[in-house]
Scaffold this motif. Structure first.
Motif: not given
Length: 320
Positions: A200-201, A203, A205
């Protein structure tokens, strides 16, 4: 009476039997598997089906590498995982629809391309262990290591296979969608091959080069969709201790504590039964009155009825 919700983790022989990797042969294997699953669904059980994809994703990676060029660039491992999820899910949609109609049942079957969220700092990325693709001799494996840079390890006495990182799934991204579909009365095929590993980021995935163990993904999914049973289907009817020895014993009803003792004794092979036992323990301790069952495909119905397989649950003293 409330329906029992079961997450099924299918072994590799449910999709490919032997060395015949043609679409026709794999479809036949899936259709045979679907017959057993349809018998379980006909009992009124809510079913979510998960499956492996080791041979399929390994073969696809080889095909990608063989045709790699500026015009047809090879796809990375996470993308190949998504491709095989779609392929195998499609086979199961067709096979289950056919098997259910033969029993006079009309239920929708939905295959969902599923992502498994992992920790990018998981130590598994430094110690690849998950086998994918076909088996090789030691000589072939050494040659491929030199020419490709891949890592190969011996797999339970059956030969050598390429190994990749296998991080633990922290969450199944689509679990709420899967749960909604099941509650609406649909059959769901999800978390194929353990799901596509993503991190997860801010923005969204991003895919990671790895393969999630399908049994751990099934255990996590079973927890998130509030399943009653995790049914891990493999090649044998029971888990055994002292396997292959004169005092070999099939395990039937057992507790988390007993299984942990057997693990400490080294009773289960790391490349085969150990991950299934660990996944069963993970689900059994994820909530009260949950049971994990390890058995063979042909004993699936009997296992749900308590008449076959190895059943793992919390010790009675820990049940609330």
């Amino acid at each position: 009476m409330e329906k029992k919700r079961v997450v099924i983790a299918l072994g590799g022989n449910a999709i490919q039997q032997g060395k015949d990797a043609t679409a026709e042969a794999q479809i036949q294997a899936v259709e045979a598997t679907a017959e057993s699953l349809a018998a379980l669904i006909a009992e009124g059980v809510e079913v979510i089906i998960t499956h492996g994809n080791g041979p399929q994703v390994g073969n696809l990676m080889l095909q990608q590498a063989a045709s790699d060029s500026p015009a047809t660039p090879a796809m990375p491992l996470d993308v190949c995982g998504a491709m095989t999820q779609g392929m195998i899910g499609y086979w199961f949609e067709n096979a289950l629809t056919k098997a259910l109609r033969a029993r006079g049942l009309e239920q929708h079957v939905a295959s969902l391309v599923t992502r498994s969220i992992v920790d990018p700092n998981d130590s598994a990325f430094h110690h690849p262990t998950k086998p994918i693709g076909p088996f090789y001799t030691e000589e072939e494996a050494l040659h491929l290591e030199r020419t490709t840079g891949y890592v190969f390890k011996e797999d339970a006495g059956r030969g050598y296979r390429r190994v990749v990182p296998s991080p633990i799934p922290m969450k199944i991204a689509e679990h709420a969608v899967i749960r909604t579909l099941v509650e609406a009365g649909h059959i769901v095929v999800a978390s194929g091959g353990g799901g596509i590993p993503v991190m997860e980021t801010m923005d969204g995935y991003v895919g990671i080069e790895a393969v999630i163990d399908k049994d751990f993904a099934a255990a996590k999914l079973a927890d998130l969709v509030n399943a009653d049973v995790l049914l891990i289907l493999t090649a044998v009817e029971h888990v055994y201790v002292n396997f292959g020895k004169p005092d070999e014993m099939a395990l039937q009803e057992t507790s988390k504590e007993q299984m942990e003792t057997y693990i400490a004794e080294g009773q289960f092979a790391p490349g085969s039964m150990l991950p299934k036992v660990r996944a069963a323990l993970q689900f059994a301790e994820s909530g009260t009155n949950r049971v994990a069952i390890i058995t063979s495909l042909d004993q699936a119905v009997a296992a749900i009825d308590g008449e076959a397989g190895t059943r793992v649950r919390l010790a009675p003293s820990l049940q609330q």
